[in-house]
Design a protein around this motif. Sequence first.
Motif, short mmCIF file in Angstrom:
data_model
loop_
_atom_site.label_atom_id
_atom_site.label_comp_id
_atom_site.label_asym_id
_atom_site.label_seq_id
_atom_site.Cartn_x
_atom_site.Cartn_y
_atom_site.Cartn_z
N THR A 44 -57.78 -9.05 29.46
CA THR A 44 -57.89 -7.90 30.36
C THR A 44 -59.32 -7.79 30.89
O THR A 44 -59.53 -7.50 32.07
CB THR A 44 -57.47 -6.60 29.64
N CYS A 77 -57.13 4.45 30.76
CA CYS A 77 -57.23 3.55 31.91
C CYS A 77 -58.70 3.33 32.26
O CYS A 77 -59.49 4.27 32.26
CB CYS A 77 -56.48 4.16 33.10
N ASP A 113 -53.10 -3.04 36.69
CA ASP A 113 -51.85 -2.31 36.42
C ASP A 113 -51.42 -1.54 37.66
O ASP A 113 -50.24 -1.50 37.98
CB ASP A 113 -52.03 -1.37 35.23
#
Length: 138
Positions: A44, A77, A113
């Motif tokens: 990520t 997030c 995302d």
Amino acid sequence: MKEQSVRTVGWARSLPMDRGVKEARDWAREHLVSLGWDSTAPDTADDVLLTVSELVTNAHVHAGSSAQLVMSWDGSCLHVSVHDRSADLPAPRMPSTEGLGGRGMLLVDALADTWEARPCPHGKTVTACFRLPAGAGS
């Protein structure tokens, strides 16, 4: 009803046209390390760094503008935002087989995302959101 507070950690950096994309990636990497993403979610973290590269490149090349890079982590997030002075909103498009460019927003769309582009009074801001994979902590 009791209101909930959200704690956000954030960083901001202005990148003039003469500052390279590598500087943006290096700066972002420092903050990903401070969150522990380099060890808990390395894939990520790599996605975030590639997105930073693409968004800052778009600001410099397509918008002909300095880039204001903001990263904020709200516990669920990581928001990566780049502001530039162009009002033209980006969109993923199929790249030409002859051209070298045109793949940046396709990459952002595949890696993040979610992402969005919003007009602002003096340009636009493109924001990509990254969530940690299940089981990864920050």
